[in-house]
Design a protein around this motif. Structure first.
Motif, PDB file in Angstrom:
ATOM      1  N   HIS A  13      15.507  36.876  76.572  1.00  0.00           N
ATOM      2  CA  HIS A  13      15.149  36.010  75.454  1.00  0.00           C
ATOM      3  C   HIS A  13      15.246  36.816  74.165  1.00  0.00           C
ATOM      4  O   HIS A  13      14.649  37.878  74.043  1.00  0.00           O
ATOM      5  CB  HIS A  13      13.714  35.499  75.669  1.00  0.00           C
ATOM      6  N   ASP A  38      14.827  35.571  70.648  1.00  0.00           N
ATOM      7  CA  ASP A  38      14.532  34.697  69.514  1.00  0.00           C
ATOM      8  C   ASP A  38      14.358  35.451  68.204  1.00  0.00           C
ATOM      9  O   ASP A  38      14.191  34.843  67.158  1.00  0.00           O
ATOM     10  CB  ASP A  38      13.264  33.883  69.787  1.00  0.00           C
ATOM     11  N   ALA A  68      22.415  29.415  72.859  1.00  0.00           N
ATOM     12  CA  ALA A  68      21.345  28.743  72.124  1.00  0.00           C
ATOM     13  C   ALA A  68      20.953  27.474  72.864  1.00  0.00           C
ATOM     14  O   ALA A  68      21.823  26.719  73.303  1.00  0.00           O
ATOM     15  CB  ALA A  68      21.803  28.413  70.709  1.00  0.00           C
ATOM     16  N   HIS A 105      15.911  28.205  71.060  1.00  0.00           N
ATOM     17  CA  HIS A 105      15.724  29.482  71.751  1.00  0.00           C
ATOM     18  C   HIS A 105      17.081  30.148  71.936  1.00  0.00           C
ATOM     19  O   HIS A 105      18.069  29.485  72.267  1.00  0.00           O
ATOM     20  CB  HIS A 105      15.063  29.274  73.116  1.00  0.00           C
ATOM     21  N   LYS A 123      18.197  24.142  72.590  1.00  0.00           N
ATOM     22  CA  LYS A 123      17.238  23.393  71.776  1.00  0.00           C
ATOM     23  C   LYS A 123      16.475  22.419  72.663  1.00  0.00           C
ATOM     24  O   LYS A 123      17.076  21.667  73.437  1.00  0.00           O
ATOM     25  CB  LYS A 123      17.975  22.635  70.669  1.00  0.00           C
ATOM     26  N   TRP A 125      21.708  25.174  65.504  1.00  0.00           N
ATOM     27  CA  TRP A 125      21.555  26.586  65.831  1.00  0.00           C
ATOM     28  C   TRP A 125      21.562  27.429  64.550  1.00  0.00           C
ATOM     29  O   TRP A 125      22.002  26.944  63.492  1.00  0.00           O
ATOM     30  CB  TRP A 125      22.693  27.025  66.752  1.00  0.00           C
ATOM     31  N   TYR A 148      19.363  33.314  73.807  1.00  0.00           N
ATOM     32  CA  TYR A 148      19.415  34.199  74.969  1.00  0.00           C
ATOM     33  C   TYR A 148      20.645  35.088  74.868  1.00  0.00           C
ATOM     34  O   TYR A 148      21.705  34.657  74.403  1.00  0.00           O
ATOM     35  CB  TYR A 148      19.458  33.386  76.268  1.00  0.00           C
TER      36      TYR A 148
END
Length: 278
Positions: free
Chosen positions: A177, A179, A131, A139, A133, A103, A141
């Motif tokens: 989301h 990112d 996080a 990604h 993966k 992360w 959130y």
């Protein structure tokens, strides 16, 4: 307790007997406290009431929320384990070294991690981040005011992962989301002409270009109909949150304020918002 040194076994056993729990339960709690860097823990230990949370100098939450004897036992146990870790009386290898951290580094250490099928997850309560993966990368959130205490069985893609919090079960697809990384303040845009600048001073209204003066008879001016007011959208009923969950959340927010994670203003604003749901 295989893999532990004799000194660690002895200290852990003494702490387990002091608080009347099994050595297996004490070891499970020790690992949870270690994951929380000695200052917090998220755990799911049947002997200690199932899912719960602990924060150093803050609030302790257990599955049986009105069992104050259990709360005191968990709080005392976690404090003893935290002190033993910080003093070096108990030593465990690092749960996740920097090289294995997948992360973003600014998130620090997660309160809990895990993996299902082809994806892994890590929870960061202090940053309100989850996080995940998978084959498409990492990604992030925004978990909002969820305090994640467990994970459900994955259904399909990573957005099918379900977690549990004080509000019950929810899916990753219901989270925002993010990112783009760490949260940043939203810039205040300057109001267009006729409004105000960012510093509060009035912005001048644009002056229209002067055209040749034309005399227009009043009768030649067409009547201007005011635009129809848009129909107000129907009010959406907001379901009343469970009062017990709201009170528990306020207690958690108070603990975050005491730990310096929330300011007094942020705590007051959130508390007012939650009380309005009652």
């Amino acid at each position: 307790m295989q893999g532990l040194s004799d000194d660690t076994r002895r200290v852990l056993g003494d702490i387990a007997r002091q608080y009347g729990v099994s050595e297996d339960a004490a070891l499970a709690m020790l690992l949870a406290v270690q994951r929380g860097q000695g200052t917090m823990a998220q755990f799911n230990i049947g002997e200690l009431g199932g899912s719960g949370q602990w924060m150093l100098g803050g609030m302790t939450m257990v599955g049986d929320m009105f069992n104050y004897g259990l709360k005191n036992t968990v709080d005392g146990l976690c404090n003893a384990l935290s002190q033993a870790l910080s003093s070096g009386r108990i030593h465990l290898p690092s749960a996740s070294g920097a090289a294995s951290a997948w992360w973003p580094q600014w998130l620090g250490s997660p309160s809990s991690t895990g993996a299902q099928n082809d994806s892994a997850y890590a929870v960061f309560p202090s940053h309100r981040r989850l996080a995940i993966k998978d084959g498409g990368g990492v990604h992030l959130y925004d978990t909002g005011d969820h305090f994640i205490s467990g994970v459900g069985q994955q259904q399909g893609s990573n957005t099918g992962l379900t977690f549990s919090s004080q509000y019950g079960s929810f899916s990753v697809s219901s989270l925002r989301h993010v990112d783009d990384g760490a949260p940043s303040p939203t810039p205040v845009a300057e109001v267009e002409a006729g409004g105000f600048h960012n510093d509060g001073s009035p912005a001048p209204s644009p002056q229209p270009e002067m055209a040749d003066t034309v005399s227009i008879e009043p009768a030649a001016i067409p009547a201007i109909q005011p635009p129809a007011s848009p129909a107000a959208p129907p009010a959406t009923a907001v379901p009343m949150a469970d009062s017990t969950a709201i009170l528990a959340l306020i207690e958690k927010l108070a603990a975050l304020r005491e730990a310096g994670i929330l300011t007094d203003a942020e705590f007051t604003a959130k508390k007012t918002e939650l009380l309005s749901r009652l």
